[in-house]
Design a protein around this motif. Structure first.
Motif, PDB file in Angstrom:
ATOM      1  N   UNK A  11       0.909  -1.143   0.250  1.00 40.25           N
ATOM      2  CA  UNK A  11      -0.001  -0.108  -0.108  1.00 40.25           C
ATOM      3  C   UNK A  11       1.020   1.346  -0.006  1.00 40.25           C
ATOM      4  N   UNK A  12       0.842   1.958  -1.046  1.00 43.63           N
ATOM      5  CA  UNK A  12       1.681   3.209  -1.149  1.00 43.63           C
ATOM      6  C   UNK A  12       0.809   4.446  -1.251  1.00 43.63           C
ATOM      7  N   UNK A  13       1.131   5.261  -0.219  1.00 43.82           N
ATOM      8  CA  UNK A  13       0.464   6.371  -0.198  1.00 43.82           C
ATOM      9  C   UNK A  13       1.274   7.686  -0.738  1.00 43.82           C
ATOM     10  N   UNK A  14       0.741   8.873  -0.561  1.00 39.67           N
ATOM     11  CA  UNK A  14       1.610  10.002  -0.978  1.00 39.67           C
ATOM     12  C   UNK A  14       2.806  10.276   0.006  1.00 39.67           C
ATOM     13  N   UNK A  15       2.758   9.925   1.043  1.00 36.03           N
ATOM     14  CA  UNK A  15       3.823  10.158   2.068  1.00 36.03           C
ATOM     15  C   UNK A  15       4.624   8.958   2.588  1.00 36.03           C
ATOM     16  N   UNK A  59       5.573  -5.900   7.663  1.00 36.11           N
ATOM     17  CA  UNK A  59       7.136  -6.084   7.498  1.00 36.11           C
ATOM     18  C   UNK A  59       7.775  -5.236   6.734  1.00 36.11           C
ATOM     19  N   UNK A  60       7.229  -4.030   6.616  1.00 37.16           N
ATOM     20  CA  UNK A  60       8.160  -3.228   5.747  1.00 37.16           C
ATOM     21  C   UNK A  60       7.386  -1.818   5.627  1.00 37.16           C
ATOM     22  N   UNK A  61       8.298  -0.623   5.904  1.00 36.10           N
ATOM     23  CA  UNK A  61       7.702   0.557   5.638  1.00 36.10           C
ATOM     24  C   UNK A  61       8.700   1.494   4.761  1.00 36.10           C
ATOM     25  N   UNK A  62       8.244   2.413   4.200  1.00 35.77           N
ATOM     26  CA  UNK A  62       9.243   3.169   3.448  1.00 35.77           C
ATOM     27  C   UNK A  62       8.857   4.582   3.157  1.00 35.77           C
ATOM     28  N   UNK A  63       9.458   5.701   3.066  1.00 39.36           N
ATOM     29  CA  UNK A  63       9.341   7.038   2.785  1.00 39.36           C
ATOM     30  C   UNK A  63       8.915   7.017   1.296  1.00 39.36           C
ATOM     31  N   UNK A  64       7.738   7.796   1.034  1.00 40.47           N
ATOM     32  CA  UNK A  64       7.398   8.597  -0.110  1.00 40.47           C
ATOM     33  C   UNK A  64       7.300  10.006  -0.196  1.00 40.47           C
ATOM     34  N   UNK A  74      12.810   4.453  -7.399  1.00 41.91           N
ATOM     35  CA  UNK A  74      13.132   4.495  -6.020  1.00 41.91           C
ATOM     36  C   UNK A  74      11.928   3.566  -5.475  1.00 41.91           C
ATOM     37  N   UNK A  75      10.573   4.133  -5.832  1.00 39.08           N
ATOM     38  CA  UNK A  75       9.421   3.244  -5.131  1.00 39.08           C
ATOM     39  C   UNK A  75       9.491   1.730  -5.571  1.00 39.08           C
ATOM     40  N   UNK A 106       3.394  14.241 -10.352  1.00 35.94           N
ATOM     41  CA  UNK A 106       2.493  14.188  -9.360  1.00 35.94           C
ATOM     42  C   UNK A 106       1.330  15.076  -9.581  1.00 35.94           C
ATOM     43  N   UNK A 107       0.382  14.713  -8.754  1.00 37.11           N
ATOM     44  CA  UNK A 107      -1.106  15.496  -9.102  1.00 37.11           C
ATOM     45  C   UNK A 107      -0.931  16.783  -8.739  1.00 37.11           C
TER      46      UNK A 107
END
Length: 466
Positions: free
Chosen positions: A8-12, A31-36, A51-52, A97-98
């Motif tokens: 699940x990838x959100x704007x942040x 199990x994993x979290x990352x910056x966006x 990068x994503x 980006x929107x």
């Protein structure tokens, strides 16, 4: 034990959530979290899709490390943004980006080809200047050469699925947000596309959530150490979140509360009436050809921005608790475009209060209180509009997503609307993503059974209205 992986990838931020059924309940494990975040590229706001995708692969490796190999996986993201691929499947130009300003004035160019009223009657999608239809017009007028080279149009999650499998599929719920899908046929409106001068052949056939994309390519298998099926969830994060609304009634109001607040109900037939257009409601595609009849409200983006500006190390829960002790009653129009991407959100909120002759908030807690007050008023106004248009009185509101944790906002919402508010689950988007996979695998029979499972699996908090 069968495991299912939702990315699940959100704007942040993005996260990898594993799920399985145990003792009749759905279990979740992050199990994993990352910056966006959006990057400035040549004066434009853009996404770094390379990068994503590296983060997607990195999180999949974590599943291997803990010995929980998913049977299937699927990716959901925000809506409207896309990539254009050339004849060698390489991304053409920037992935915009929107919130980028390149769409300024593009609505007027679209309406030269089709009147706004006719556009709404065909698509049922609300006017948002960042919709894909306007982004493509920006491509056509500002980067015509790139659009001319395009061979494939893919929404962001569909592009990531392609990178995983080598198979291109276009999923329905996210495609509907482009404002190029016909609300009656649930397919691309090719006549509209022709009117606008967009290349027809770049748009792939539309597939429904639950469709298998394929298996991981050998290259990806070698990187992550396992193979699994890739299944289309509702790839629009709101489409996934609405699936997870734990209500068994057809007459249900929901707020998918996060960066945006998406407030509405589910319809079996799109409402493309002039009254609906006048209130700026949208008919986005949902699971099983249901329609997410909703309104976009600016949402917790405003709180996120103010926190970043004034108190970046403070937890959102603390901000919410302190805001509850403030007595300021000022309200701004949370749906005003001035709050879409201001240089400074705090200053913008203060300016709006000053211009309307209200008390100007000082400090993060007063500013947050004004934002919470304003969101609650927007929710109440939206409830009245939906009930008037649909001729239905709704008894309650279900709040799902991260904003369900904002207890003070839930309390304000209950008071402002006079409705009972049910808050949770907070991980609704990931849960909805997984629900589509579990239904496709036969582990859950259908949407109704899946919602019952969610209702019994997760804590739901209640706040009584007036």
């Amino acid at each position: 034990m069968k495991y299912y992986l939702a990315i699940d990838i959100g704007a942040s931020s993005g996260r990898h959530m594993l799920s399985w059924i145990e003792d009749g309940k759905m279990r979740l494990q992050e199990v994993y979290r990352f910056y966006n975040g959006m990057d400035q590229v040549d004066g434009h706001l853009c996404w770094d899709v390379g990068r994503l995708f590296a983060e997607i692969v990195a999180g999949m490796k974590e599943c291997k490390k803990i010995g929980k190999i998913p049977t299937s996986m699927g990716i959901d993201t925000w809506a409207v943004d896309y990539v254009l691929l050339d004849d060698k499947d390489q991304v053409l130009g920037n992935t915009y980006a929107y919130r980028d300003s390149r769409t300024d004035g593009m609505d007027a160019l679209v309406y030269e080809k089709i009147p706004q009223e006719d556009l709404y009657a065909r698509t049922g999608i609300q006017k948002q200047i960042f919709n894909s239809i306007y982004q493509l017009m920006a491509h056509k007028t500002q980067e015509a050469e790139l659009l001319g080279k395009a061979k494939t149009f893919l929404m962001i999650p569909d592009y990531f699925h392609f990178l995983l499998t080598g198979v291109k599929k276009q999923e329905y719920t996210n495609a509907s947000t482009t404002q190029l899908v016909n609300a009656k046929t649930n397919d691309w409106d090719y006549d509209l596309i022709a009117k606008l001068g967009y290349p027809r052949d770049i748009f792939l056939p539309i597939e429904m959530p639950g469709t298998e994309v394929g298996h991981l390519s050998q290259t990806i298998q070698d990187q992550v150490g396992f193979d699994c099926s890739v299944v289309l969830p509702a790839t629009h994060d709101t489409g996934a979140a609405v699936m997870a609304v734990p209500s068994l009634s057809d007459d249900t109001l929901y707020i998918s509360s996060g960066t945006w607040s998406l407030m509405g109900t589910e319809l079996k037939t799109a409402n493309c009436s002039p009254d609906s257009m006048a209130c700026n409601f949208t008919n986005e595609g949902g699971y099983d050809h249901r329609y997410r009849y909703l309104k976009n409200i600016m949402g917790l983006w405003m709180i996120q921005s103010v926190r970043k500006e004034l108190s970046p190390d403070e937890e959102f829960g603390s901000i919410c608790e302190h805001a509850a002790t403030e007595t300021i009653t000022s309200i701004v129009d949370a749906n005003d475009d001035r709050f879409l991407a201001p240089q400074n959100m705090t200053a913008e909120v203060q300016a709006a209060c000053r211009e309307s002759g209200q008390k100007v908030p000082e400090g993060i807690y007063q500013v947050a209180a004004v934002i919470y007050n304003s969101l609650a008023k927007c929710y109440a106004d939206t409830v009245r509009e939906i009930e008037k248009i649909e001729h239905v009185t709704y008894p309650c509101i279900n709040i799902v997503g991260g904003g369900a944790n904002a207890a003070y906002l839930n309390e304000l919402t209950a008071k402002a609307t006079g409705k009972t508010v049910y808050a949770g689950p907070t991980e609704a988007t990931a849960i909805g993503n997984i629900m589509a996979q579990m239904i496709a695998a036969g582990e859950l029979q259908d949407l109704a059974e899946a919602r019952k499972c969610v209702f019994h699996s997760f804590e739901i908090k209640e706040e009584k209205g007036c």
